[in-house]
Design a protein around this motif. Sequence first.
Motif, mmCIF file in Angstrom:
data_model
loop_
_atom_site.group_PDB
_atom_site.id
_atom_site.type_symbol
_atom_site.label_atom_id
_atom_site.label_comp_id
_atom_site.label_asym_id
_atom_site.label_seq_id
_atom_site.Cartn_x
_atom_site.Cartn_y
_atom_site.Cartn_z
ATOM 1 N N THR A 134 0.810 -1.230 0.000
ATOM 2 C CA THR A 134 0.000 0.000 0.000
ATOM 3 C C THR A 134 0.842 1.278 0.000
ATOM 4 N N GLY A 135 2.144 1.149 -0.178
ATOM 5 C CA GLY A 135 2.978 2.358 -0.139
ATOM 6 C C GLY A 135 3.740 2.569 -1.424
ATOM 7 N N VAL A 157 6.197 9.591 -6.910
ATOM 8 C CA VAL A 157 7.152 9.556 -5.805
ATOM 9 C C VAL A 157 7.118 8.221 -5.063
ATOM 10 N N MET A 158 8.298 7.671 -4.823
ATOM 11 C CA MET A 158 8.405 6.447 -4.036
ATOM 12 C C MET A 158 8.404 6.832 -2.557
ATOM 13 N N ILE A 159 7.203 6.992 -2.027
ATOM 14 C CA ILE A 159 7.075 7.562 -0.684
ATOM 15 C C ILE A 159 6.940 6.443 0.359
ATOM 16 N N TYR A 160 7.719 6.520 1.402
ATOM 17 C CA TYR A 160 7.624 5.531 2.487
ATOM 18 C C TYR A 160 7.848 6.167 3.842
ATOM 19 N N GLY A 161 6.957 5.913 4.755
ATOM 20 C CA GLY A 161 7.148 6.329 6.144
ATOM 21 C C GLY A 161 7.677 5.145 6.944
ATOM 22 N N ARG A 162 8.377 5.451 8.006
ATOM 23 C CA ARG A 162 8.963 4.387 8.834
ATOM 24 C C ARG A 162 7.910 3.395 9.349
ATOM 25 N N PRO A 163 6.732 3.857 9.792
ATOM 26 C CA PRO A 163 5.741 2.881 10.283
ATOM 27 C C PRO A 163 5.289 1.893 9.206
ATOM 28 N N VAL A 164 5.177 2.388 7.981
ATOM 29 C CA VAL A 164 4.735 1.516 6.879
ATOM 30 C C VAL A 164 5.826 0.492 6.546
ATOM 31 N N VAL A 165 7.075 0.931 6.618
ATOM 32 C CA VAL A 165 8.196 0.017 6.391
ATOM 33 C C VAL A 165 8.265 -1.004 7.532
ATOM 34 N N ASP A 166 8.153 -0.494 8.749
ATOM 35 C CA ASP A 166 8.304 -1.377 9.912
ATOM 36 C C ASP A 166 7.218 -2.446 9.988
#
Length: 354
Positions: A134-135, A157-166
């Motif tokens: 979903t990111g 944009v290849m957008i990623y937040g730390r919570p989504v990665v984690d």
Amino acid sequence: MNMDYDIAVIGGDGTGPEVVREAVKVLKVAESKFNFQLNYHNYDFGGARYLKTGETLPDSAIEDLRQHDAIFLGAIGHPDVKPGVLEVGILLKARFALDQYINLRPVKLYRAEDCPLKDKEPKDVDFVVVRENTGGIYTGVGGAVQKGTPMEIATQVMIYGRPVVDRCLRFAYEYTRRRNKKKMLTLVHKCNVLTHAGDLWVRAHKEMGDRDFPDIKQDYNHVDACTMWFVKQPEWYDVIVTENLFGDIITDLAAIIQGGLGIAAGGNINPEGVSMFEPMGGSAPKYTGQNVINPLAAISAGAMMLDTLGEHKAAQAIDQAVTKALNSGKLKSLAAGRMGMGTTEVGDLVAGMV
Ligand code: IPM
Ligand code: MN
């Protein structure tokens, strides 16, 4: 206790309904053998409905789908609908709205003869790709300016937040531990060029592994090298975790080394919510209604659904039935039109072996 599950079924377009029918046939046998019940609710989302009503997947439908224990999807894609409309409007909308943040794609070769690689056997092609679902670029962040002029600029944009990665990494680490094979989690990215987004994944992968999963080996591949290793040495892999777009690309390659889209199943998983299971192949318009499409991917997607619902024994029984059916030698090929049997006969064969 006799468990009951509510399943939303979206047969969808083309050969979708045909393969769903065979999966349901096999699931029925598993239900009576393992004492649980699937209550199906059919939805007609797809190309035909869109052409009639202009509707893809309305918000009210999302709320409806949310009430189910799982969603089973056949295929989305219609020759008379512009590419992108149904994919974004139905498939991606469901993934995002239901926060199905994992795309789980097991890559398993059942018979050596179905593998296009030289000298590879079932023991060599047996790994799982955990694709973030979903990111990244799929969020649609970006835009275009001066469109249609010689100076046009477009970004995505290849957008990623730390919570989504984690949360994706946590699922992948836990999955690797549960799978209990090589206990190795390979992160696939392109951190030599994507020095921001890639670096985030690399640090998060290492930090979580060091802290919470000392029993799991950490491994890393650049995505370009990974495609090479899929062909040369697929036996290296146990579980792969990767961001959305890379995951999309490498799982098509992975599908072909396990025998093609006729056998490749996937799950769009929300570990805390409603998940959606689908054969990876598309709607295959040219094979529609001819009883020639391979239902095995849909049948395996059904097994994945049962596994996620907690019916592990039933899921395993279906997987073993698929193995047995393939080892019976009755199926000449996994490709549509070349199986040497019809869609319904393949369904019968597997159903008889559960
Ligand atoms: C997949 C498909 C989808 C994706 C398309 C149809 C939107 O290719 O499930 O891999 O890109 O995720
Ligand atoms: Mn894809």
